[in-house]
Design an enzyme around this catalytic site. Structure first.
Site, PDB file in Angstrom:
ATOM      1  CB  CYS A 335      16.602 111.331  41.022  1.00  0.00           C
ATOM      2  SG  CYS A 335      18.104 112.345  41.073  1.00  0.00           S
ATOM      3  CG  HIS A 428      14.292 114.110  37.805  1.00  0.00           C
ATOM      4  ND1 HIS A 428      13.502 113.657  38.833  1.00  0.00           N
ATOM      5  CD2 HIS A 428      15.476 114.487  38.367  1.00  0.00           C
ATOM      6  CE1 HIS A 428      14.162 113.750  39.976  1.00  0.00           C
ATOM      7  NE2 HIS A 428      15.371 114.247  39.712  1.00  0.00           N
TER       8      HIS A 428
END
Length: 505
Positions: A335, A428
């Site tokens: 991310c 994630h």
């Protein structure tokens, strides 16, 4: 309500444990936290496929209660982006930022949403176990409070205060917490739980008896320190900390993983899945030397990509990561960490700093968009199925067409990038997919020259998480007077509890 003398006193784990204990008894129970301040969030998808964010602690508590996570379990989530401002996630959706200037205005909106969500849950469930935030004795925040005693007063619900004995001063903290509350708040404090105890209970007993005499309130239980409770421990991401208790390697060598502990780190729970494998030693660090010694360097998520990238450069960590990659050692960005590895970042949204050079390890460019991506995608990578969740404003707007995708979505689009030993993804939770995690670690070990490292064949991360909530339920049943706790849940706080004036006894 489970309140605490401090942050990280154990409110989250005690709440989860009580939920598990009640669920085992066949009680229809739900967790609730009116407002969470954390950058560790989970994506919840409603029945219409729309995504929203809640705190990871409430997602774990939902598992403990035998439920799918719901947005109502954490109606207000504040995600700190600096020391002065936080992004406001209201009922799962990012709606703006909060600071000292607009705090009072937004607090009214947030409290109304929190009370409405709680009232709905109370009508639908037999028991709602509410986690407080910080400490109820933060008297500077008591006016219009809707998270601690304000919520307790709204519902006239009993409060159990948890204290962390591992920090020291637990009796003063428990006594002082009650003494600083106004009389109507004190009437709702039914008793105490002491957390993280090590040693002989006999030595503790005189203090428990004196606390009872001074406050007129019992201690319902003393929970032991348990080193196995490390999954989803969002307040325990300390520098230099080794995640979990890594089991001995299956093969002849360890795989050493260094996770950069960014100032605004988010969803560092990604590293916990790596740490679940035998022979994988995962350390959170801010030391360039520890990055140089690692086999795999991980740049985790962050709420402030550009600011944390500048911090990496000021502290020599960015140079250490680039050097690690140049030496042919693997680097993984997740991310915000993925965004930092790019050639260029365009950010008028999060930091407002415009065009910023990334580390240049991946030939992509990232642009921050006003609308946040919140999804729970599925795909395949390295020949294995993989699922995850996305929470980010940054979007890949350009990539070198020759760069292969790390994760391919079912519609054929590519998410993330890999060049040599440098990997990046916005997903994630991908490493909670067991076969994908094993293949990635095997690949990373080979790149780093750790040919004696072998992955286990049977590590099941979902089962480990279930074992965690089961252990929490066990601790409540074994070390808490659950019959007394049940009476408090059914009947409320005992009548006639004494008022403790500040400065007493």
């Amino acid at each position: 309500m489970v309140a605490g003398t401090t942050s990280d006193a154990g409110k989250s784990v005690v709440t989860a444990g009580i939920c598990r204990w009640l669920w085992r008894r066949g009680v229809k129970v739900a967790p609730f936290k009116a407002q969470n301040m954390s950058n560790n969030s989970a994506v919840v998808v409603d029945g219409q496929g729309r995504g929203g964010e809640i705190g990871r602690a409430q997602a774990l508590q939902a598992v403990a209660a035998g439920l799918e996570p719901q947005i109502r379990f954490n109606p207000v989530l504040l995600k700190p982006g600096s020391d002065q401002t936080s992004q406001v996630v209201l009922l799962g959706e990012a709606v703006g930022s909060i600071d000292a200037a607009n705090f009072r205005q937004l607090k009214e909106t947030m409290s109304a949403a929190a009370f409405d969500a709680f009232d709905e849950l109370r009508r639908e469930f037999d028991v709602v176990v509410c986690e407080g935030a910080g400490s109820p004795a933060e008297i500077n925040l008591r006016e219009n409070d809707y998270v601690n005693m304000g919520l307790a007063r709204h519902a006239q619900m009993p409060v159990v205060v948890v204290g962390d004995i591992d920090r020291g001063g637990v009796f003063a903290s428990l006594f002082g917490t009650v003494a600083l509350l106004e009389p109507a708040d004190q009437e709702l404090v039914a008793g105490f739980v002491i957390n993280k105890f090590r040693g002989s209970r006999e030595l503790l007993e005189p203090g428990l008896q004196m606390l009872g005499r001074l406050t007129g309130r019992p201690t319902y239980g003393v929970l032991p320190f348990d080193v196995d409770l490390w999954l989803d421990a969002e307040d325990a991401l300390a520098y230099g900390r080794v995640l979990g208790r890594p089991a001995a390697p299956i093969g002849e060598e360890w795989l050493r993983v260094a996770v950069v502990r960014l100032p605004h780190i988010s969803n560092a729970t990604d590293a916990e899945a790596l740490a679940s494998e035998p022979g994988v030693a995962v350390r959170l660090t801010v030391e360039p030397g520890e990055l140089a010694e690692a086999d795999l360097v991980v740049l985790p998520g962050t709420k402030s990509t550009v600011d944390d990238l500048e911090w990496l450069r000021r502290n020599g960590l960015a140079d250490a990561i680039v050097e690690h990659a140049k030496r042919g050692k693997p680097v993984l960005g997740i991310c915000g960490g993925f965004q930092m590895l790019s050639r260029r970042i365009h950010d008028e949204i999060e930091s407002g700093k415009g065009e910023v050079d990334g580390m240049g390890l991946l030939p992509v460019e990232v642009s921050f968009q006003r609308n946040k991506t919140l999804t729970r995608p599925q795909g395949s990578a390295l020949g294995a199925p993989v699922h995850g969740y996305e929470i980010h404003h940054g979007q890949v707007v350009w990539r070198d067409s020759d760069v292969p995708g790390l994760i391919r979505l079912p519609d054929g689009t590519q998410e993330g990038a890999v060049v040599g030993g440098v990997f990046g993804t916005h997903w994630h939770g991908a490493f909670e997919s067991d076969e994908f995690r094993r293949r990635f670690l095997t690949l990373a070990a080979g790149i780093s020259g750790r040919h004696g490292f072998k992955v286990a064949a049977a590590t099941n991360f979902a089962a480990l998480r279930t074992a965690t909530v089961d252990r929490l339920g066990d601790l409540i049943e074994e070390h808490v007077d659950t019959e007394a706790l049940w009476r408090v849940i059914e009947q409320g706080p005992p009548p006639g509890l004494p008022f403790i004036p500040p400065g007493a006894p």
